[in-house]
Design a protein around this motif. Structure first.
Motif, PDB file in Angstrom:
ATOM      1  N   THR A   1      45.112 -13.501 -28.917  1.00  0.00           N
ATOM      2  CA  THR A   1      44.794 -12.078 -28.847  1.00  0.00           C
ATOM      3  C   THR A   1      44.461 -11.665 -27.420  1.00  0.00           C
ATOM      4  OG1 THR A   1      43.928 -12.133 -31.103  1.00  0.00           O
ATOM      5  CG2 THR A   1      43.297 -10.258 -29.736  1.00  0.00           C
TER       6      THR A   1
ATOM      7  N   TYR B   1      63.586 -15.887 -39.062  1.00  0.00           N
ATOM      8  CA  TYR B   1      62.398 -16.271 -39.835  1.00  0.00           C
ATOM      9  C   TYR B   1      62.735 -17.461 -40.728  1.00  0.00           C
ATOM     10  CZ  TYR B   1      58.418 -15.616 -43.026  1.00  0.00           C
ATOM     11  OH  TYR B   1      57.284 -15.778 -43.789  1.00  0.00           O
TER      12      TYR B   1
ATOM     13  N   ARG C   1      52.612  -8.532 -42.781  1.00  0.00           N
ATOM     14  CA  ARG C   1      53.078  -8.038 -41.485  1.00  0.00           C
ATOM     15  C   ARG C   1      52.059  -8.294 -40.382  1.00  0.00           C
ATOM     16  NH1 ARG C   1      55.428  -2.067 -41.361  1.00  0.00           N
ATOM     17  NH2 ARG C   1      56.864  -3.165 -42.759  1.00  0.00           N
ATOM     18  N   ALA C   2      50.780  -8.180 -40.727  1.00  0.00           N
ATOM     19  CA  ALA C   2      49.746  -8.402 -39.713  1.00  0.00           C
ATOM     20  C   ALA C   2      49.763  -9.845 -39.200  1.00  0.00           C
ATOM     21  CB  ALA C   2      48.376  -8.075 -40.293  1.00  0.00           C
ATOM     22  N   GLU C   3      50.072 -10.799 -40.093  1.00  0.00           N
ATOM     23  CA  GLU C   3      50.133 -12.200 -39.669  1.00  0.00           C
ATOM     24  C   GLU C   3      51.375 -12.475 -38.841  1.00  0.00           C
ATOM     25  OE1 GLU C   3      49.265 -15.427 -42.323  1.00  0.00           O
ATOM     26  OE2 GLU C   3      48.284 -14.088 -43.748  1.00  0.00           O
ATOM     27  N   ALA C   4      52.470 -11.803 -39.184  1.00  0.00           N
ATOM     28  CA  ALA C   4      53.734 -12.033 -38.490  1.00  0.00           C
ATOM     29  C   ALA C   4      53.816 -11.299 -37.157  1.00  0.00           C
ATOM     30  CB  ALA C   4      54.891 -11.605 -39.381  1.00  0.00           C
ATOM     31  N   HIS C   5      52.976 -10.280 -36.962  1.00  0.00           N
ATOM     32  CA  HIS C   5      53.078  -9.427 -35.775  1.00  0.00           C
ATOM     33  C   HIS C   5      52.987 -10.247 -34.488  1.00  0.00           C
ATOM     34  CE1 HIS C   5      52.751  -5.885 -33.257  1.00  0.00           C
ATOM     35  NE2 HIS C   5      51.660  -6.399 -32.703  1.00  0.00           N
ATOM     36  N   GLY C   6      53.943 -10.035 -33.615  1.00  0.00           N
ATOM     37  CA  GLY C   6      53.941 -10.692 -32.307  1.00  0.00           C
ATOM     38  C   GLY C   6      54.401 -12.136 -32.326  1.00  0.00           C
ATOM     39  N   SER C   7      54.841 -12.621 -33.488  1.00  0.00           N
ATOM     40  CA  SER C   7      55.207 -14.031 -33.605  1.00  0.00           C
ATOM     41  C   SER C   7      56.616 -14.304 -33.087  1.00  0.00           C
ATOM     42  CB  SER C   7      55.106 -14.496 -35.061  1.00  0.00           C
ATOM     43  OG  SER C   7      53.773 -14.441 -35.526  1.00  0.00           O
TER      44      SER C   7
ATOM     45  N   ARG D   1      52.283 -17.547 -32.543  1.00  0.00           N
ATOM     46  CA  ARG D   1      51.866 -16.213 -32.117  1.00  0.00           C
ATOM     47  C   ARG D   1      50.892 -16.353 -30.958  1.00  0.00           C
ATOM     48  NH1 ARG D   1      48.478 -13.344 -36.812  1.00  0.00           N
ATOM     49  NH2 ARG D   1      47.750 -12.108 -35.046  1.00  0.00           N
TER      50      ARG D   1
END
Length: 327
Positions: free
Chosen positions: A207, A269, A277-283, A204
């Protein structure tokens, strides 16, 4: 030929005692078999890849004998201590010109600890003590090559390596034969730090950036009910999720890893369980091909996540399937 592997020793009791055992420093390098046939030197990783072109300073090994097979490690010393990161940089270099320049500014030493074949004669069925005696008489005066020193007192060596910031100790039964590809209780390893190898299944961005590497998602291969590697319907390896690694990726280390991951095919995946979902976001999800070492404070009970993991380097000598043998 696959190298013999050490079993994890009992950290509560420490290295075994008595005259039946010998003890060596556990070097923080890349395990390599050095093979000479017909004047040609090959430096073979655990996966069987020849990286001799990356290490031209070890060319003197080709002059030792017409037929030779050694076991040892390529070690890069920085400030008097082995640096895994520096030796990893070296083994990635496949340009002969670039390798020659690096050999002059960032040389490695081949630390040999076993002799497996000499002049057509296999030695793996001899006890370690006999192989060791032959090895010591063989490598004197070879540039950038040395024989790993042996000690009688394992506990004392373990304390000394801890004080010097070295990786640990390997204890070897003097009567042990060389068991190709086997993780043997005749060799016991006692590392000082909790380092493990894991597989990258995605990354990911940092930021606030579009493509700069911020963290990698890592996991471990597992097996199905038949003991076969667990794969999806298309034959791609599935990983048990072990967490996200962001520490250690700043600067050049992160840039090099990002460049390597850019060459890995994207995929669906690859993990066996969903992550928030927050950890996977943008990955971006990748085929499980790249093995890295991480240092951590262990694994959280129940969750199976690495605690405070820190990236240490790419393990070019390991494949994801090799990790099934290490478990």
């Amino acid at each position: 030929m696959r190298p013999m592997l050490a079993t994890s020793g009992d950290s509560r009791t420490g290295p075994p005692t008595g005259p039946a055992w010998a003890h060596e420093i556990k070097w923080d390098g890349i395990r390599l078999l050095a093979e000479v046939r017909d004047g040609r030197l090959r430096m073979l990783t655990r996966s069987g890849r020849d990286i001799a072109v990356a290490l031209p300073e070890l060319a003197g090994l080709a002059d030792v004998a017409d037929d030779l097979l050694l076991d040892g490690e390529a070690v890069a010393m920085v400030g008097g201590k082995p640096s895994f990161g520096h030796v990893v940089d070296r083994v990635h270099t496949m340009s002969a010109t670039a390798a020659q320049k690096l050999a002059a500014t960032r040389p490695v030493t081949y630390v040999a600890f076993d002799l497996l074949r000499l002049d057509g004669m296999p030695l793996d069925a001899l006890p370690w003590s006999a192989r060791r005696a032959a090895l010591e008489d063989l490598l004197d005066g070879i540039p950038r090559v040395q024989v790993s020193p042996v000690f009688d007192d394992g506990a004392q060596l373990l304390a000394a390596t801890a004080a010097q910031g070295l990786e640990g100790v390997v204890s070897k039964r003097r009567s042990s034969l060389y068991a190709e590809g086997v993780r043997s209780p005749d060799w016991l390893k006692f590392p000082h730090r909790d380092t493990m190898s894991v597989v990258i299944g995605g990354w990911r961005p940092q930021t606030g950036t579009a493509g700069r590497l911020g963290a990698v998602h890592v996991g471990l291969p597992t097996t199905d009910e038949d003991g076969m590697p667990l794969c999806d319907e298309e034959g791609r390896l599935r990983l048990v999720y072990a967490g996200r690694v962001g520490s250690g990726l700043a600067g050049r280390a992160g840039e090099q890893l990002a460049a390597l991951l850019g060459e890995v095919p994207r995929t669906a995946y690859p993990f066996t369980t969903d992550i928030p979902r927050a950890e996977a976001h943008g990955s971006t999800w990748l085929e499980p091909r790249v093995v890295i070492d991480v240092a951590s404070l262990g694994i959280t009970p129940g969750e199976g996540r690495l605690r405070q993991p820190s990236y240490q380097g790419v393990r070019t000598d390991l494949t994801p399937l090799d990790l099934l043998e290490l478990s």
